[in-house]
Design a protein around this motif. Sequence first.
Motif, PDB file in Angstrom:
ATOM      1  N   GLY A 584      66.146-107.509  -0.702  1.00 56.93           N
ATOM      2  CA  GLY A 584      66.118-106.513  -1.768  1.00 56.93           C
ATOM      3  C   GLY A 584      67.479-106.174  -2.344  1.00 56.93           C
ATOM      4  O   GLY A 584      67.628-105.960  -3.547  1.00 56.93           O
ATOM      5  N   ALA A 585      68.505-106.131  -1.496  1.00 61.62           N
ATOM      6  CA  ALA A 585      69.843-105.794  -1.976  1.00 61.62           C
ATOM      7  C   ALA A 585      70.321-106.828  -2.987  1.00 61.62           C
ATOM      8  O   ALA A 585      70.883-106.478  -4.040  1.00 61.62           O
ATOM      9  N   GLN A 586      70.115-108.087  -2.681  1.00 61.93           N
ATOM     10  CA  GLN A 586      70.517-109.142  -3.614  1.00 61.93           C
ATOM     11  C   GLN A 586      69.758-109.022  -4.923  1.00 61.93           C
ATOM     12  O   GLN A 586      70.349-109.134  -6.013  1.00 61.93           O
ATOM     13  N   ALA A 587      68.447-108.785  -4.853  1.00 59.49           N
ATOM     14  CA  ALA A 587      67.643-108.674  -6.070  1.00 59.49           C
ATOM     15  C   ALA A 587      68.104-107.506  -6.933  1.00 59.49           C
ATOM     16  O   ALA A 587      68.197-107.620  -8.160  1.00 59.49           O
ATOM     17  N   ILE A 588      68.410-106.376  -6.298  1.00 57.18           N
ATOM     18  CA  ILE A 588      68.875-105.211  -7.042  1.00 57.18           C
ATOM     19  C   ILE A 588      70.187-105.516  -7.749  1.00 57.18           C
ATOM     20  O   ILE A 588      70.370-105.215  -8.936  1.00 57.18           O
ATOM     21  N   ALA A 589      71.122-106.116  -7.037  1.00 57.15           N
ATOM     22  CA  ALA A 589      72.418-106.449  -7.627  1.00 57.15           C
ATOM     23  C   ALA A 589      72.254-107.425  -8.790  1.00 57.15           C
ATOM     24  O   ALA A 589      72.891-107.277  -9.844  1.00 57.15           O
ATOM     25  N   GLU A 590      71.409-108.418  -8.615  1.00 60.04           N
ATOM     26  CA  GLU A 590      71.196-109.409  -9.677  1.00 60.04           C
ATOM     27  C   GLU A 590      70.636-108.769 -10.939  1.00 60.04           C
ATOM     28  O   GLU A 590      71.045-109.103 -12.057  1.00 60.04           O
ATOM     29  N   VAL A 591      69.705-107.844 -10.780  1.00 59.33           N
ATOM     30  CA  VAL A 591      69.114-107.191 -11.948  1.00 59.33           C
ATOM     31  C   VAL A 591      70.120-106.244 -12.604  1.00 59.33           C
ATOM     32  O   VAL A 591      70.252-106.212 -13.832  1.00 59.33           O
ATOM     33  N   LEU A 592      70.853-105.481 -11.805  1.00 61.29           N
ATOM     34  CA  LEU A 592      71.833-104.554 -12.379  1.00 61.29           C
ATOM     35  C   LEU A 592      72.889-105.291 -13.204  1.00 61.29           C
ATOM     36  O   LEU A 592      73.337-104.794 -14.248  1.00 61.29           O
ATOM     37  N   LEU A 593      73.276-106.475 -12.767  1.00 62.39           N
ATOM     38  CA  LEU A 593      74.337-107.224 -13.443  1.00 62.39           C
ATOM     39  C   LEU A 593      73.809-108.250 -14.437  1.00 62.39           C
ATOM     40  O   LEU A 593      74.595-109.001 -15.028  1.00 62.39           O
ATOM     41  N   GLY A 594      72.488-108.291 -14.604  1.00 66.54           N
ATOM     42  CA  GLY A 594      71.920-109.181 -15.607  1.00 66.54           C
ATOM     43  C   GLY A 594      71.791-110.625 -15.184  1.00 66.54           C
ATOM     44  O   GLY A 594      71.477-111.487 -16.017  1.00 66.54           O
ATOM     45  N   GLU A 595      72.036-110.927 -13.917  1.00 67.08           N
ATOM     46  CA  GLU A 595      71.828-112.297 -13.448  1.00 67.08           C
ATOM     47  C   GLU A 595      70.346-112.652 -13.452  1.00 67.08           C
ATOM     48  O   GLU A 595      69.973-113.828 -13.566  1.00 67.08           O
ATOM     49  N   VAL A 596      69.500-111.637 -13.295  1.00 65.03           N
ATOM     50  CA  VAL A 596      68.053-111.790 -13.353  1.00 65.03           C
ATOM     51  C   VAL A 596      67.515-110.768 -14.348  1.00 65.03           C
ATOM     52  O   VAL A 596      67.948-109.611 -14.356  1.00 65.03           O
ATOM     53  N   ASN A 597      66.620-111.213 -15.197  1.00 57.08           N
ATOM     54  CA  ASN A 597      66.003-110.320 -16.176  1.00 57.08           C
ATOM     55  C   ASN A 597      64.854-109.573 -15.515  1.00 57.08           C
ATOM     56  O   ASN A 597      63.929-110.210 -15.001  1.00 57.08           O
ATOM     57  N   PRO A 598      64.870-108.245 -15.453  1.00 61.62           N
ATOM     58  CA  PRO A 598      63.790-107.521 -14.784  1.00 61.62           C
ATOM     59  C   PRO A 598      62.458-107.771 -15.482  1.00 61.62           C
ATOM     60  O   PRO A 598      62.385-107.827 -16.715  1.00 61.62           O
ATOM     61  N   SER A 599      61.394-107.901 -14.673  1.00 62.89           N
ATOM     62  CA  SER A 599      60.086-108.196 -15.263  1.00 62.89           C
ATOM     63  C   SER A 599      58.939-107.520 -14.533  1.00 62.89           C
ATOM     64  O   SER A 599      57.775-107.789 -14.816  1.00 62.89           O
ATOM     65  N   GLY A 600      59.236-106.624 -13.576  1.00 69.65           N
ATOM     66  CA  GLY A 600      58.173-105.927 -12.866  1.00 69.65           C
ATOM     67  C   GLY A 600      57.457-104.940 -13.757  1.00 69.65           C
ATOM     68  O   GLY A 600      58.017-104.420 -14.735  1.00 69.65           O
ATOM     69  N   TYR A 641      55.747 -92.474 -16.992  1.00 70.71           N
ATOM     70  CA  TYR A 641      55.688 -93.885 -17.375  1.00 70.71           C
ATOM     71  C   TYR A 641      54.269 -94.353 -17.083  1.00 70.71           C
ATOM     72  O   TYR A 641      53.705 -94.056 -16.024  1.00 70.71           O
ATOM     73  N   CYS A 642      53.694 -95.091 -17.986  1.00 67.87           N
ATOM     74  CA  CYS A 642      52.282 -95.439 -17.873  1.00 67.87           C
ATOM     75  C   CYS A 642      52.066 -96.655 -16.977  1.00 67.87           C
ATOM     76  O   CYS A 642      52.986 -97.432 -16.695  1.00 67.87           O
ATOM     77  N   PHE A 643      50.839 -96.833 -16.564  1.00 66.64           N
ATOM     78  CA  PHE A 643      50.419 -98.013 -15.814  1.00 66.64           C
ATOM     79  C   PHE A 643      50.743 -99.268 -16.628  1.00 66.64           C
ATOM     80  O   PHE A 643      50.480 -99.355 -17.826  1.00 66.64           O
ATOM     81  N   GLY A 644      51.353-100.250 -15.955  1.00 70.50           N
ATOM     82  CA  GLY A 644      51.702-101.499 -16.626  1.00 70.50           C
ATOM     83  C   GLY A 644      53.052-101.497 -17.305  1.00 70.50           C
ATOM     84  O   GLY A 644      53.488-102.530 -17.815  1.00 70.50           O
ATOM     85  N   HIS A 645      53.748-100.364 -17.294  1.00 71.09           N
ATOM     86  CA  HIS A 645      55.037-100.248 -17.979  1.00 71.09           C
ATOM     87  C   HIS A 645      56.142-100.958 -17.193  1.00 71.09           C
ATOM     88  O   HIS A 645      56.166-100.951 -15.968  1.00 71.09           O
ATOM     89  N   GLY A 646      57.058-101.533 -17.927  1.00 68.08           N
ATOM     90  CA  GLY A 646      58.236-102.150 -17.330  1.00 68.08           C
ATOM     91  C   GLY A 646      59.048-102.836 -18.414  1.00 68.08           C
ATOM     92  O   GLY A 646      58.520-103.622 -19.207  1.00 68.08           O
ATOM     93  N   LEU A 647      60.339-102.527 -18.492  1.00 65.14           N
ATOM     94  CA  LEU A 647      61.223-103.061 -19.528  1.00 65.14           C
ATOM     95  C   LEU A 647      61.966-104.299 -19.034  1.00 65.14           C
ATOM     96  O   LEU A 647      61.968-104.605 -17.843  1.00 65.14           O
ATOM     97  N   GLY A 648      62.608-104.987 -19.955  1.00 63.32           N
ATOM     98  CA  GLY A 648      63.442-106.134 -19.627  1.00 63.32           C
ATOM     99  C   GLY A 648      64.675-106.136 -20.495  1.00 63.32           C
ATOM    100  O   GLY A 648      64.925-105.199 -21.261  1.00 63.32           O
ATOM    101  N   TYR A 649      65.464-107.196 -20.401  1.00 57.38           N
ATOM    102  CA  TYR A 649      66.686-107.313 -21.193  1.00 57.38           C
ATOM    103  C   TYR A 649      66.480-108.185 -22.438  1.00 57.38           C
ATOM    104  O   TYR A 649      67.438-108.540 -23.118  1.00 57.38           O
ATOM    105  N   THR A 650      65.226-108.527 -22.697  1.00 55.44           N
ATOM    106  CA  THR A 650      64.872-109.197 -23.949  1.00 55.44           C
ATOM    107  C   THR A 650      63.615-108.521 -24.456  1.00 55.44           C
ATOM    108  O   THR A 650      63.158-107.538 -23.870  1.00 55.44           O
ATOM    109  N   SER A 651      63.065-108.998 -25.563  1.00 52.56           N
ATOM    110  CA  SER A 651      61.898-108.339 -26.146  1.00 52.56           C
ATOM    111  C   SER A 651      60.815-109.358 -26.462  1.00 52.56           C
ATOM    112  O   SER A 651      61.082-110.479 -26.887  1.00 52.56           O
ATOM    113  N   PHE A 652      59.585-108.954 -26.207  1.00 48.78           N
ATOM    114  CA  PHE A 652      58.424-109.781 -26.504  1.00 48.78           C
ATOM    115  C   PHE A 652      57.504-109.048 -27.471  1.00 48.78           C
ATOM    116  O   PHE A 652      57.453-107.806 -27.474  1.00 48.78           O
ATOM    117  N   VAL A 653      56.788-109.811 -28.290  1.00 44.47           N
ATOM    118  CA  VAL A 653      55.778-109.231 -29.168  1.00 44.47           C
ATOM    119  C   VAL A 653      54.493-110.047 -29.055  1.00 44.47           C
ATOM    120  O   VAL A 653      54.515-111.225 -28.676  1.00 44.47           O
TER     121      VAL A 653
END
Length: 814
Positions: A584-600, A641-653
């Motif tokens: 978990g620590a690695q995953a958190i660091a990666e998301v905070l620094l943008g190495e991984v785009n959050p998608s949860g 925050y509603c059910f199913g909500h979750g942001l990322g560093y890009t945008s989808f439509v």
Amino acid sequence: MRQESGAVYTDPTVPVGERVADLMGRMTREEKLAQLGSVWAFSLIEGGRYSAERARTILRHGLGQVTRVAGATNLKAAQVARVANAIQRFLMTETRLGIPAIVHEEVCSGLMAREATIFPQAIGVASTWEPELNRRLADAVRAQMRAMGSHQGLSPVLDVVRDPRWGRTEETYGEDPYLVARMGAAFVRGLQGSSPAEGVIATAKHFVGYGASEGGLNWAPAHLPPRLLREVYLYPFEAAVREAGLQSVMAGYHELDGIPCHANHELLNDVLRGEWGFTGTVVSDYFAVDDLHSYHRFAEDKARAAALALDAGVDVELPATDAYAGSLTGALDAGEVDERKLDEAVSRVLRHKFELGLFENPYVDEAAVMTAVNAEQHQEVALETARRSLVLLKNEGILPLRPGAGTVALIGPNADNARHLLGDYSFAAHVESLAQARESQGLLGQMMTVPDDLEIGESTDQLPTVRDALTARLGDALRYARGCDVIDPSKDGFEEAVAAAAAADVAVLVLGDRSGLTLGATTGESRDRSSLELPGVQEDLVRAVVATGTPVVAVLVAGRPVGGDFLHEKCAGVLMAWLPGQTGAQAIAEVLLGEVNPSGKLPISYPRTVGQIPVYYGHKVSGGRSHWHGDYVDSPVGPRYCFGHGLGYTSFVIEQAALDRTEVTAGDSVAVEVTVANTGDRAGEEVVQLYIRDAQATVTRPVLELKSFARVSAGPGGRTAVRFQLPTGQLGFYDRDMTYTVESGQIEVYVGFSSDNHTLAGTFTITSGDDRLKVQKSYTGTVSISELPPASFRDSSRSDDGAVRPAGNRVAEK
């Protein structure tokens, strides 16, 4: 081997049913009763080693199950295998009939064992919205369990939970029955494998409605009317049985309408076995048979409790034989329970043992254990799951952090403590429980008699912390100050934390819970809370750091939705990490620094305050959300925050969404075709969610119901086609006669990225001459995903808060 030479039950070529019948005909009542019992593994250990002397006393008539050779001792993996082999060797060679035992373990966040992989807690796994990943996780657990000599895992937790005050929220897959069913069925398939001889028995729990407890309190009654019970709380269990071939169920501690679940014949026999065709075993929750007498006061004594449980359909008593010993013998002698019930239960237990291949292969290769335990591929699954479990709740442009852009102050009680990244049924947490039980004179100590000679040492090898992971990436640009403890009221560390924040360009606060079962835990089994604000003085720490004027990112390491108004309104970014496990620590660091785009994505609505509870997306039209004034006097009625909500560093439509037909006959299906486009400047992943609304039903229906979903990935400008095949058998409900029915009428279909962020794909009509159609129930449809040629987009759909707004009509959560 003591098995009788030439006996039918010893012949692996004979059908299992015949082997069971032959063995049953040879057993005494004492031997049968032993198959319904269990024993703590530590009862068979002395000085850290298997004790043959203890075994001769405890196992003389055989045994049904051994409780947690790995999870209730301090043994390393190879030692666990050695002890498991020794127990099986005694049973096979020194008991009259040579019947092996089933070893069960807890597997809520991976195998609860000293050297096993610690995966994210279930609520985080649900946030991935990726059942296949959960299947892979369970497959890894299966490999580790089999290597150590265990055969039954006490998971998945299929409780639907809509009250996050409940401490076990973290063990669940959230609030929606469809999402819970999909994640649960995938786990069952992964754990049970392709064949019983290679698999591990999955044990779905807690049957049923345990997560709907009164006041969010553990062991409290659940008040569930029959239709709600069927459509929401029983549904995931039914899907697991009918779809995934679930082999075991654990009854709940609680009561439903005055009947404790361990004595509920209607649920365990009429519904589970009768209606659904379940052929596996029902096991008791720990100590719950005696609870019918000692806790519920439903039975006048232990003998009556045993009779009620066996008659209701509870096959095995866990974690140690108690009521199913002399008390059950007395009840059988007195005619309080039919002897046939004993034979039925024993037959089911023996069937498991034959199907698992234990009579032929009771032992494991002790030399090969470490190649299967916490293997590299299992760690990779843990990391992939952790990455996709993180939910970016809020981002005012502060994330991702840019290396080299300045100094970062890392603050908070969960920033430099790996133990706090783990769930309540991790090995680290349960070693603490064993220690407390041994020292306690309270209820836990009364339930778990832990011997004085049980070695309880270090709980786990050193795992990386968030501080470790960020230091590896930021070096001297990182400044650390603890600030405060999770629950301790001391503010002695505030001054240092404020100074660190004031001198930094950004402050990262890692806050939240400590999970476990002991009094030092704030989330987990029996750690229910009356508030959803951060425990201890953490909310005050947030105020003090925000007051410095330095932008703040809050990382919430927690087992439930947490945090008050100030935190969520004043922090520039909020990342929900749940309890992400050893990686978990690695995953958190990666998301905070943008190495991984959050998608949860949230698997549970995030309340603003406990005063809103229950708050969930699938409420009825009359649920108070659209009355005269709408909101509460002092708060909005909708979730934070509603059910199913979750942001990322890009945008989808949603580029387009349509149905392949507007009319369908009962028993057929409709296809929903969706095109999703990445309009941002970097690659990312999104979860497309499909909801329906039945506005014309003869029984009131929820305003929205999740019926399918798909995780898609795309690069900048990338486009993906998703085709959902939606069977009409998935769209029914229980009518006024409590019969599952698909009615003719119009169905509205919505697709989008959360329960309050979606577009109308279209409507279709189910047609037939009969308004009440008897259609076979379906649990899910099919989903196909394909790439499309890329296109150029200008990102005009992204709002200031980073939320994605799909085009088209939109239904608010009313």
